[in-house]
Design an enzyme around this catalytic site. Sequence first.
Site, PDB file in Angstrom:
ATOM      1  N   ASP A  69     -42.921  23.482  40.881  1.00 16.62           N
ATOM      2  CA  ASP A  69     -41.992  24.596  40.729  1.00 16.62           C
ATOM      3  C   ASP A  69     -42.491  25.514  39.608  1.00 16.62           C
ATOM      4  OD1 ASP A  69     -39.636  26.113  40.746  1.00 16.62           O
ATOM      5  OD2 ASP A  69     -38.389  24.333  41.066  1.00 16.62           O
ATOM      6  N   ASP A  78     -40.063  30.193  41.556  1.00 20.25           N
ATOM      7  CA  ASP A  78     -38.672  30.459  41.186  1.00 20.25           C
ATOM      8  C   ASP A  78     -38.400  31.971  41.135  1.00 20.25           C
ATOM      9  OD1 ASP A  78     -36.217  29.162  40.078  1.00 20.25           O
ATOM     10  OD2 ASP A  78     -36.675  30.365  38.304  1.00 20.25           O
ATOM     11  N   GLU A  83     -38.526  31.646  46.099  1.00 20.18           N
ATOM     12  CA  GLU A  83     -37.059  31.736  46.042  1.00 20.18           C
ATOM     13  C   GLU A  83     -36.691  33.203  45.853  1.00 20.18           C
ATOM     14  OE1 GLU A  83     -33.271  29.965  43.564  1.00 20.18           O
ATOM     15  OE2 GLU A  83     -34.989  30.761  42.512  1.00 20.18           O
ATOM     16  N   HIS A 103     -30.458  22.198  44.047  1.00 22.07           N
ATOM     17  CA  HIS A 103     -29.880  21.824  42.760  1.00 22.07           C
ATOM     18  C   HIS A 103     -28.946  22.891  42.187  1.00 22.07           C
ATOM     19  CE1 HIS A 103     -33.239  24.399  42.091  1.00 22.07           C
ATOM     20  NE2 HIS A 103     -32.853  24.594  40.843  1.00 22.07           N
ATOM     21  N   ASP A 104     -28.799  24.020  42.895  1.00 23.10           N
ATOM     22  CA  ASP A 104     -27.904  25.087  42.436  1.00 23.10           C
ATOM     23  C   ASP A 104     -26.652  25.206  43.308  1.00 23.10           C
ATOM     24  OD1 ASP A 104     -29.782  25.912  40.482  1.00 23.10           O
ATOM     25  OD2 ASP A 104     -30.741  27.313  41.866  1.00 23.10           O
TER      26      ASP A 104
HETATM   27  O1  TEU Z   1     -32.185  30.032  40.601  1.00 24.70           O
HETATM   28  C1  TEU Z   1     -31.975  31.397  40.723  1.00 24.70           C
HETATM   29  C2  TEU Z   1     -30.664  31.791  41.134  1.00 24.70           C
HETATM   30  O2  TEU Z   1     -30.530  32.876  41.683  1.00 24.70           O
HETATM   31  C3  TEU Z   1     -29.535  30.858  40.873  1.00 24.70           C
HETATM   32  O3  TEU Z   1     -29.684  30.304  39.620  1.00 24.70           O
HETATM   33  C4  TEU Z   1     -28.246  31.569  40.929  1.00 24.70           C
HETATM   34  O4  TEU Z   1     -28.339  32.744  40.168  1.00 24.70           O
HETATM   35  C5  TEU Z   1     -27.223  30.670  40.325  1.00 24.70           C
HETATM   36  O5  TEU Z   1     -27.042  29.599  41.183  1.00 24.70           O
HETATM   37  C6  TEU Z   1     -25.974  31.432  40.060  1.00 24.70           C
HETATM   38  O6  TEU Z   1     -25.047  31.300  41.063  1.00 24.70           O
HETATM   39  C7  TEU Z   1     -33.347  29.580  40.033  1.00 24.70           C
HETATM   40  C8  TEU Z   1     -33.279  28.084  39.839  1.00 24.70           C
HETATM   41  O7  TEU Z   1     -33.156  27.462  41.083  1.00 24.70           O
HETATM   42  C9  TEU Z   1     -32.138  27.779  38.911  1.00 24.70           C
HETATM   43  O8  TEU Z   1     -31.932  26.401  38.757  1.00 24.70           O
HETATM   44  C10 TEU Z   1     -32.450  28.426  37.585  1.00 24.70           C
HETATM   45  O9  TEU Z   1     -31.339  28.268  36.723  1.00 24.70           O
HETATM   46  C11 TEU Z   1     -32.749  29.908  37.731  1.00 24.70           C
HETATM   47  O10 TEU Z   1     -33.638  30.197  38.796  1.00 24.70           O
HETATM   48  C12 TEU Z   1     -33.410  30.427  36.494  1.00 24.70           C
HETATM   49  O11 TEU Z   1     -34.698  29.886  36.384  1.00 24.70           O
END
Ligand code: TEU
Length: 549
Positions: free
Chosen positions: A96, A196, A246, A320-321
């Site tokens: 990642d 990312d 992403e 994970h989000d």
């Molecule tokens: O995620 C980007 C992202 O768009 C999400 O974090 C979203 O903004 C968030 O779920 C709010 O609803 C990536 C990674 O997957 C995330 O874990 C990181 O926190 C983020 O980038 C920053 O690196």
Amino acid sequence: MAAFHEQAVYQVYPKSFRDSNGDGVGDLRGVTEKLDYIRALGVDYIWLTPFFPSPQRDNGYDVSDYCAVDPLFGTMADMEELLREAKARGIGLMLDMVFNHTSTAHEWFQRALAGEKRFQDYYFFRDGAPDAPPTNWQSKFGGSAWAYAPEVGKWYLHLFDVTQADLNWENPAVREELKNVIRFWQGKGVRAFRFDVVNLISKPDVWQDDLIGDGRRFYTDGPRVHEHIQELVRDTGLTEAVTVGEMSSTSLAHCVRYTKPENKELSMSFSFHHLKVDYKDGDKWQLQPPDLGQLRQLFEAWQTGMAREGGWNALFWCNHDQPRVVSRLGDDRRYWKESAKMLAMCLHLMRGTPYIYQGEELGMSNAYFDALEDYRDVESVNYYHILASSGLSHEDVMARLQARSRDNSRTPMQWNAEPGAGFSDAEPWIPLGHGRMEANAETEAQDPLSILSFYRRLISLRKARPVISEGDIRFLYPDAQDVIAYQRGLGKETLLVACNFAAEEKTLSLPDAFTKASALLDSYEQAPEIDGTRLRLKPYEGAALLLVQ
Ligand code: TEU
């Protein structure tokens, strides 16, 4: 056709996967310990979320050194062992790359703060009075996207947490540094990468207030994003690798460009529109029941649009989000297995490369935390305070976190039904979820009718049947409520997939030829009920019929 069309990726969030050394935090040796489990699923890659040195403000997405291992997760020798052991099982690692920003603890940022102009140009430092940020843009984690650094008397941009400073990709030196990171991991044998929020890397030349939004329209799929990705890919030989970007708040037109093979950018892209159908007014923190009509339309637009233009989707419900899909779009109580299997087949039989997030294959549910102290995620904790100070009651805010917090997916992986779920002998860094403990690997591995066994079948079916990996796609029954149905076709084979997203029966009338089709898969583990040309779907039933002509 590209190999990744018939492959599948398993996402491991190491912090919550398996703790091998008894400190309550999952680690790299924990992943190595569980490689046979992952191999038995039949996946080709493990996407490993960041394990690099980091202050862990955002669980590793705040990287302070891209070419090392955080002692929290182990050593470089552990990483090399994991790579070797995975390879021995025919599994590649997908690392990642968090290249939109670094942690403010990164040496580059620290040297910028110490006044080195060269490193200030690695970021977006802007002059301004301490009470006047350069623009009104908002951070994705709440509050202003600018922070004032008194050390240098300047503001810096952070689209995410205040400790995640955005990198200046317009500076060629930054681009060279990041290419070297890729080369470093290629030197260790890594051949797959996830990038990312890579569609946010190109910022505009002019900084201006956003009078109608939070600023995202100025930097999302920004002015030189395609150029930057092409250069990175070309100069590091990534055309041979499997890559996924992403894409935050992106568009179909841009994702076509990111993933069309002749553009030499990425193998595939994640987009999120289908995971916002339960956001009221597009706001993550306002709840509404999922709009299934909209979900169906989005799948149709992205599936047929990418197919028509030669792009490729990464398919996913969970990461994970995101909250757990069985709690979000299924029913994690009465129709737990049926709905988890229906959701899996709805996604896996589409065109694209499926991603499975740890525990999804077990039907793990949301965390159902009822105390604020249980939450660890920086976004959740920030938003608790933002929402509570806007006048909402504690109960109301807690209900929103229960539905939306990123911690819903970050509870420890459930390996068995013991009190610690087989994750750790110590107290875990985040509490176990309060969902059902039958959702565990040990129980489900024994049971041919488990959700886990169903995922294994789906992954092997994709490899066995080109109609799934390469077939065309057409959506059916636009007017059926709460049903998503589509048809895949290749040569003599036609596959019909019909999924009922409701807790009530639905009846569909089948195309004539399908009365002669055979049942391929069903979330009730029995042949679907067909009466003449009528297909009767039970609550949350997903049915796949195969016709060979
Ligand atoms: O995620 C980007 C992202 O768009 C999400 O974090 C979203 O903004 C968030 O779920 C709010 O609803 C990536 C990674 O997957 C995330 O874990 C990181 O926190 C983020 O980038 C920053 O690196």
